[in-house]
Design a protein around this motif. Structure first.
Motif, mmCIF file in Angstrom:
data_model
loop_
_atom_site.group_PDB
_atom_site.id
_atom_site.type_symbol
_atom_site.label_atom_id
_atom_site.label_comp_id
_atom_site.label_asym_id
_atom_site.label_seq_id
_atom_site.Cartn_x
_atom_site.Cartn_y
_atom_site.Cartn_z
ATOM 1 N N ALA A 267 6.915 22.243 24.129
ATOM 2 C CA ALA A 267 8.171 21.481 24.176
ATOM 3 C C ALA A 267 9.226 22.019 23.221
ATOM 4 C CB ALA A 267 7.907 20.007 23.876
ATOM 5 N N LYS A 268 8.809 22.574 22.081
ATOM 6 C CA LYS A 268 9.764 23.074 21.090
ATOM 7 C C LYS A 268 10.016 24.571 21.216
ATOM 8 C CE LYS A 268 9.887 19.064 18.902
ATOM 9 N NZ LYS A 268 11.090 18.195 18.913
ATOM 10 N N ALA A 269 9.364 25.235 22.186
ATOM 11 C CA ALA A 269 9.465 26.696 22.277
ATOM 12 C C ALA A 269 10.890 27.159 22.513
ATOM 13 C CB ALA A 269 8.548 27.206 23.390
ATOM 14 N N LEU B 295 21.710 22.371 24.109
ATOM 15 C CA LEU B 295 20.922 22.547 25.328
ATOM 16 C C LEU B 295 19.418 22.539 25.065
ATOM 17 C CD1 LEU B 295 22.983 25.263 27.256
ATOM 18 C CD2 LEU B 295 22.969 22.792 27.603
ATOM 19 N N GLN B 296 19.010 22.289 23.809
ATOM 20 C CA GLN B 296 17.574 22.261 23.536
ATOM 21 C C GLN B 296 16.916 21.162 24.363
ATOM 22 O OE1 GLN B 296 17.133 21.595 19.353
ATOM 23 N NE2 GLN B 296 17.867 19.499 19.398
ATOM 24 N N GLY B 297 15.739 21.424 24.812
ATOM 25 C CA GLY B 297 15.052 20.483 25.692
ATOM 26 C C GLY B 297 15.371 20.776 27.144
ATOM 27 N N ALA C 157 9.179 18.331 32.656
ATOM 28 C CA ALA C 157 10.010 17.159 32.349
ATOM 29 C C ALA C 157 9.859 16.755 30.892
ATOM 30 C CB ALA C 157 9.636 15.996 33.265
ATOM 31 N N ALA C 158 8.650 16.837 30.361
ATOM 32 C CA ALA C 158 8.414 16.451 28.972
ATOM 33 C C ALA C 158 9.163 17.354 28.007
ATOM 34 C CB ALA C 158 6.922 16.481 28.662
ATOM 35 N N ALA C 159 9.332 18.629 28.363
ATOM 36 C CA ALA C 159 10.068 19.541 27.494
ATOM 37 C C ALA C 159 11.494 19.057 27.271
ATOM 38 C CB ALA C 159 10.076 20.949 28.101
ATOM 39 N N GLN C 160 12.087 18.446 28.303
ATOM 40 C CA GLN C 160 13.445 17.922 28.166
ATOM 41 C C GLN C 160 13.461 16.494 27.621
ATOM 42 O OE1 GLN C 160 15.658 17.737 31.835
ATOM 43 N NE2 GLN C 160 17.494 16.934 30.857
ATOM 44 N N ALA D 56 4.246 10.245 26.140
ATOM 45 C CA ALA D 56 3.256 10.627 25.125
ATOM 46 C C ALA D 56 3.843 11.615 24.130
ATOM 47 C CB ALA D 56 2.017 11.220 25.796
ATOM 48 N N VAL D 57 4.541 12.637 24.632
ATOM 49 C CA VAL D 57 5.097 13.657 23.741
ATOM 50 C C VAL D 57 6.279 13.095 22.948
ATOM 51 C CG1 VAL D 57 6.061 15.983 23.599
ATOM 52 C CG2 VAL D 57 4.328 15.460 25.314
ATOM 53 N N ALA D 58 7.107 12.268 23.585
ATOM 54 C CA ALA D 58 8.246 11.669 22.879
ATOM 55 C C ALA D 58 7.772 10.789 21.727
ATOM 56 C CB ALA D 58 9.099 10.853 23.848
ATOM 57 N N LEU D 59 6.741 9.978 21.966
ATOM 58 C CA LEU D 59 6.193 9.145 20.898
ATOM 59 C C LEU D 59 5.592 10.002 19.791
ATOM 60 C CD1 LEU D 59 4.502 6.258 22.912
ATOM 61 C CD2 LEU D 59 6.342 6.007 21.235
#
Length: 717
Positions: free
Chosen positions: A392-394, A407-409, A427-430, A450-453
């Motif tokens: 997600a942070k790549a 534009l990150q995410g 979708a989770a990456a954004q 899950a990733v946002a939390l």
């Protein structure tokens, strides 16, 4: 009563400063006029790139005479004291009054201050406003000492009434006020005189200047939308850009240009961001394909070739900018296709997140582990959640995000799709950054949640571990926003999370990384220190403090939805207060219950029972918490209360077991009448000690029964 017109004409004022400056001018002048004794009916502020204007209607002609009363020395005071008082007042001894007071007779002076004409006051107030204007940045020029955002060229200051217009005499650094202004820099007359605000605005328009910012914005939007519609396209809405562009021009001329075919395959967000940030262009979209195909620019001049030369020049500059964006995009795609987002993210180990919390790579490892832990609680696949967190942070290492951080995410999503990762991971990456604020959308896809939390909880756990908490209005790491994001993610998705368990696990991960040398140690007191929470569990030191922080943020969030703070406090005091969904459901039910007559009266009955019981326990040194027996009841009201409690308790217990707080409170409401009747008919502290103890234990049953839903003692009123 005259009207006042002020214009401060200068070189171009930065667009971001104009609206605030116009309001500052209005505030400083109107407040100064009122303080000096003038009144007015209304005032309006205006701004263009080269001028600030203020119109004040119904200004009084002059300030009123005022009388100041000043107390002097006693009549038997030394002569020198009287002489000093006379000098300070400008009066003679025979003009003083003598009044009787407790300590003797005292001299009093009444000093009359004559009112001043509006011209004198306006000149004084305007000069003070100009010399003390709160520009974020200002400059000096020439030989004067006046500071202004850009060189100030002229001051227009008029008072006008039925008799005509008159210039307010004043001068600042060689700039004398007059009745002259200028139109558009290129298309308008060099100078012209005005006699009123209406005359001023009309002549400006004839001189190719639209005075009102909202009129310029409306002109831009209307014309741009019409041109786009004529081509079967649609203008991409951007209110912030519209306001900014309206501050760059005095006479908006809308021009539409084409984007080169070689750039049309760029993501539409890349095109839109590049054009907005570098050129202040609006994007025009094809509604069928969703692609950005054209741009709109706003010129400040009408040309003989109808803007062809302007468009040609802008097109060349835009092509150069978009060539850079295309290079970034293609280079990032090459990296992703060769090694995936994992390869792109390898450089995160060289990016420091915080000097005591390690690199972005360290943080990604923690988030991935936490996302896997959270996944079962949000119905997400654990492997997908962990993989999504790892990539997600790549995109932070991508060239595109390096150029356009906003534009990150989003770019992470594009690169994940290009790599062929699942739609849920892409979708989770954004979406893992969301929600970014109180009005931002809340993700609902399980992997994204899950990733946002995990992202937000790691941030909070980390900064609490190193004792970097918000203080007052300072919150440099946006921890309040992160906590609100967690609250909205949990409550909007109806999640049942044990926050204490999750936070403890994440702080242990921080500790493990610290032990491996990746991080600096957390608190100097040591991470091993523990506290006991409301449920009797042993908790690591930062966790209770962080839970309190969540509760504070929850109060702010729920107050905005109309739930009073005391209702939230009453629910926070109950067990399971780290389950935010449960806590909110309890608070909403209690807030609704207390709005009813039964709820309000029952709360008062509970408080009366609690107060009597508390006082008796303090006096007797014992706890009346069991043993109430109906066989000792004498009055019918007392017997009825026993029966009501016996009948309500099973219903309340069943409702609480199923977390049906509304039904629990409805059952509790049935106690209102029996409790009221009991207190009206029965004396609790009777001389008969057997009856007294039994009745106090009965009050304890009331306290326990009502307190099983919420701590009603915290309800105010």
């Amino acid at each position: 009563m005259p009207d006042l017109l002020i214009e401060l004409f200068s070189e171009e004022i930065p667009a971001r400063m104009q609206a605030r400056a116009a309001e500052d001018l209005k505030r400083m002048v109107t407040e100064g006029l009122v303080e000096a004794g003038l009144t007015y009916a209304s005032a309006g502020a205006f701004h263009t790139p080269r001028r600030l204007a203020l119109s004040v209607e119904g200004l009084s002609e002059a300030s009123r005479d005022t009388v100041e009363e000043r107390k002097g020395p006693r009549t038997d005071a030394p002569e020198k004291a009287l002489e000093g008082f006379l000098r300070s007042t400008g009066l003679t001894k025979d003009q003083l009054e003598i009044r009787d007071e407790k300590k003797g007779q005292v001299y009093f002076a009444k000093i009359t201050h004559k009112g001043r004409q509006a011209e004198e006051i306006v000149a004084e107030v305007l000069e003070g406003a100009i010399r003390n204007f709160p520009w974020p940045k200002s400059m000096r020029w020439g030989a004067g000492d006046l500071r202004w955002v850009r060189p100030l060229h002229s001051i227009l200051c008029l008072l006008s009434d039925e008799q005509g217009a008159r210039v307010v005499p004043m001068e600042i650094d060689g700039i004398a006020a007059g009745d002259v202004t200028r139109g558009h820099r290129f298309m308008g007359p060099d100078e012209f005189t005005v006699s009123s605000f209406e005359d001023y605005e009309a002549k400006l328009k004839r001189g190719c200047v639209l005075l009102r910012a909202e009129e310029r914005a409306e002109t831009i939007w209307s014309e741009a939308s019409s041109q786009a519609f004529a081509q079967g396209l649609e203008l991409v809405e951007d209110r912030g850009l519209l306001d900014e562009v309206a501050g760059l021009v005095e006479w908006p001329v809308v021009l539409m240009g084409e984007i080169g075919d070689e750039f049309l395959d760029l993501p539409p967000e890349v095109l839109q961001t590049s054009m907005k940030e570098h050129q202040k262009f609006f994007s025009v979209r094809d509604p069928k394909s969703g692609k950005i195909t054209r741009f709109v620019t706003v010129a400040n001049i009408e040309t003989r070739d109808h803007g062809a030369t302007i468009l040609a020049g802008n097109g060349k500059v835009l092509a150069a900018r978009l060539s850079d964006a295309k290079f970034f995009w293609e280079n990032d795609l090459r990296v992703v296709k060769e090694g995936g987002l994992e390869a792109m993210g390898e450089g995160l180990s060289n990016v420091t997140f915080h000097n005591r919390l390690g690199s972005q790579s360290d943080r990604v490892a923690r988030i991935a582990a936490l996302a896997r832990q959270i996944a079962p609680h949000v119905s997400a696949d654990a492997d997908d959640a962990e993989r999504a967190a790892k990539v997600a942070k790549a995109d932070l290492r991508s060239e595109m995000v390096g150029e356009f951080p906003e534009l990150q995410g989003l770019m992470g999503r594009y690169y994940a799709e290009a790599q062929g990762l699942s739609p849920a991971i892409a979708a989770a990456a954004q979406e893992h950054y969301q929600p970014l604020g109180p009005s931002d959308a809340v993700p609902s896809a399980p992997v994204s949640v899950a990733v946002a939390l995990a992202d937000k909880l790691d941030t909070l756990a980390g900064f609490w571990w190193i004792d970097e908490k918000p203080t007052g209005s300072k919150d440099p790491f946006a921890l309040r926003r992160a906590a609100l994001g967690v609250i909205r993610l949990v409550t909007a998705n109806g999640l049942r999370l044990d926050l204490i368990e999750i936070l403890e696990a994440q702080i242990k991960r921080l500790k493990e990384q610290a032990n491996m040398g990746a991080l600096a140690e957390g608190r100097s007191s040591g991470i091993g220190a523990v506290l006991t929470d409301l449920n009797g569990r042993q908790t690591i030191r930062p966790v209770p403090e962080l839970l309190d922080f969540f509760h504070d943020r929850l109060k702010v969030h729920l107050r905005a939805e109309g739930i009073p703070h005391d209702v939230i406090d009453a629910c926070i005091a109950m067990p399971g207060n780290d389950d935010l969904t449960l806590l909110v459901a309890r608070a909403e039910a209690l807030a609704g219950f207390l709005k009813t007559e039964d709820g309000e009266n029952l709360t008062q009955g509970f408080k009366r029972a609690n107060n009597i019981l508390t006082q008796a326990e303090a006096k007797d040194g014992v706890e009346y918490s069991f043993g109430a027996d109906a066989k000792f009841a004498e009055a019918s009201e007392e017997k009825a209360l026993f029966a009501a409690l016996d009948g309500a308790q099973p219903k309340i217990d069943a409702a609480m077991a199923s977390e049906d707080f509304a039904s629990a409170m409805a059952a509790m409401a049935s106690l209102r009448a029996p409790i009221d009747a009991f207190f009206e008919a029965v004396q609790v502290n009777t001389e008969n000690q057997v009856l007294r103890r039994n009745r106090l234990n009965l009050l304890s049953r009331i306290r326990t029964t009502c307190g099983s839903v919420a701590d009603l003692s915290k309800i105010e009123g």
